[in-house]
Write an enzyme that holds these catalytic residues in place. Sequence first.
Site, short mmCIF file in Angstrom:
data_model
loop_
_atom_site.label_atom_id
_atom_site.label_comp_id
_atom_site.label_asym_id
_atom_site.label_seq_id
_atom_site.Cartn_x
_atom_site.Cartn_y
_atom_site.Cartn_z
N ASP A 137 -2.94 4.79 -2.31
CA ASP A 137 -3.96 5.36 -1.44
C ASP A 137 -4.28 6.82 -1.76
OD1 ASP A 137 -5.33 4.90 1.30
OD2 ASP A 137 -4.27 6.79 1.60
N HIS A 157 -11.35 -2.98 3.02
CA HIS A 157 -11.27 -2.67 4.45
C HIS A 157 -11.97 -1.37 4.82
CE1 HIS A 157 -8.34 -0.20 2.55
NE2 HIS A 157 -8.19 0.49 3.66
N ASP A 158 -12.52 -0.67 3.83
CA ASP A 158 -13.24 0.58 4.11
C ASP A 158 -14.74 0.39 3.94
OD1 ASP A 158 -10.93 2.07 4.55
OD2 ASP A 158 -10.72 2.61 2.45
N GLU A 163 -6.49 4.00 -5.88
CA GLU A 163 -7.74 4.26 -5.17
C GLU A 163 -8.18 5.66 -5.60
OE1 GLU A 163 -9.59 4.70 -0.70
OE2 GLU A 163 -7.78 5.74 -1.25
N ASP A 179 0.86 -1.18 0.00
CA ASP A 179 0.00 0.00 0.00
C ASP A 179 0.90 1.23 0.00
OD1 ASP A 179 -2.32 1.63 0.46
OD2 ASP A 179 -3.24 -0.12 1.41
C1 NOJ Z 1 -8.05 5.24 2.06
C2 NOJ Z 1 -7.80 4.03 2.91
O1 NOJ Z 1 -8.33 2.90 2.26
C3 NOJ Z 1 -8.45 4.29 4.24
O2 NOJ Z 1 -8.49 3.15 5.05
C4 NOJ Z 1 -7.68 5.41 4.90
O3 NOJ Z 1 -8.34 5.77 6.10
C5 NOJ Z 1 -7.59 6.64 4.00
N1 NOJ Z 1 -7.34 6.33 2.63
C6 NOJ Z 1 -6.51 7.56 4.47
O4 NOJ Z 1 -5.25 7.03 4.16
#
Ligand code: NOJ
Length: 556
Positions: A200, A330-331, A258, A98
């Site tokens: 990210d 995971h989000d 992302e 990541d």
């Molecule tokens: C996206 C990530 O997937 C998330 O888990 C994170 O809180 C934010 N970016 C900040 O890095």
Amino acid sequence: MEKNWWHGKVAYQIYPRSFKDSNGDGIGDLKGIISKLDYLSDLGIDIVWLSPIYPSPFVDNGYDISDYRNIASVFGTLDDFKELLSKARERNISIILDLVVNHCSSEHELFKKALQDPSGEEGSYFYFEKGRDGHEPDNLRSYFGGSVWEKVPGHDDLYYLHYFAKEQPDFNWTNPRLREKVYDMVNFWLGMGVAGFRIDAIMNLVKDPSFPGLPPDDTDGRCACNKMTNALLGKTIPLLKELKAHTFDKCNALTVAEAFGVSDEVLPMLYGDEGCFSTLFDFAARQPYELLPGYYAFFKSTVNNYRDANFATQKKVQDSGFICPILENHDEPRSLSFYFEKGEQTPETAKALATAFMFLRGLPFIFQGQELGMTNTHFDSLEEFDDLLAKDEYQKCLSHGLSAERALQILNEQSRDHGRTPMLWDDSENAGFSSHRPWLKVHQDYKALNARAQASDPCSVLNAYRRLIALRKDERFARIFTYGTFEALLEHEDRIIAYKRTLEGRSLAVFANFRASEYQVPQSGAREVVYATSPRSGLVDGTLKLAPYSACVCLP
Ligand code: NOJ
């Protein structure tokens, strides 16, 4: 389109804190992951994305990095990581890391120095701004609530910028010396043998240096910072191209962005042969939730929404490159809970959904536990949640007049923690994840819902995923599933997902029925069923019949 090493592969996301604990501290670690490589290999996984494993105060569970060239001691050591790389390689599994470079941790050396001297060299790696009329420089709201600006300790009217938590200061990418440092770090990991990165929050890199703010979008007088990000998307491209040229290009790394809210104008610049990245996640089904002012406005999604959003993307991208279909990460909450009502959150639905998902065009990412058909974990109180966002959103629900009971109910639908509870390995204490009480609650159904139980059940969700992955790679069909065109079928039928993939005149069709009643596919054209999730689904006198909550893959 040029052929690339990652085409035709299947990827899997590991959330290291919650995958497998080897040393009994209740937190997953690298040796734990190594011990489960055979599980991944049996499943048919080719590429593994590890959520951040670097040293961090873990305010945002590792997305706040305090040292980019090491491994957090809770996860292990650099030697453990090298061992993971080599043992994964023995199994033909590539590891991607990541890359979190929109921001670091406020505990990073560079930021600590910057705080001491905001106008010095390290200060120029971040954004420091004077207040305006006794207020923050602008009215943007951070992703995790409150202002994007935090006062610099010891200064009356100086702030630093953080789009996420105040412990995650944003880097100033306009500074070429900062960019150089990032490129060096990326090359450090590529040199060690990582195959690429999931990147990210990358579309947030560019800020408007005049910090004009935006009209308020909620009662707090602020406006969500992602609206500013979206307005500046196009300006990000030159920076991303430079990043690519200095790093990823040198070893043909796989890079998965992302990127939320990407406009149709910017999208073609982001992926494909000439794009800034190899590919990007398809968040179309989640995008409406990104735009909500808060969890308090939560509404339930449906499987039709999943279909419509994914189909729209599939049609849009097929001429220019590959996208990464996802059901979870995971989000996000668990897909079964997100798209289906309680009574429908069954293994049958999970298998049908897996089938509908697995043959979409692109590089599919499976999120740990998805292959077991995990649902949301039930949290009894706010205290049981860990995520800082859940805590902020809970308060926001209350301040918008929702009852405490409703606020908790919404967290039980929407919280990111549902994707972060421990992986369910077996029916022993703590679901075989750890010998110690895990850092986050274990799913209530682990006694029956776990990998060991499913491995020996031929009808389990896990075995369905194995078969689906094997089918996707079956040499008779792999090229069609990889390079074939996407054509939507029956797209106006309620709770049906159907599509055709075609290459050089050869096709395969996928039909999934999410109704509580049997569905007879009108003129399916199916000649042979190569896979069905239910023994009650198949061809009867030339008609393709789908049992409730089932799916088939067919040859026309
Ligand atoms: C996206 C990530 O997937 C998330 O888990 C994170 O809180 C934010 N970016 C900040 O890095």
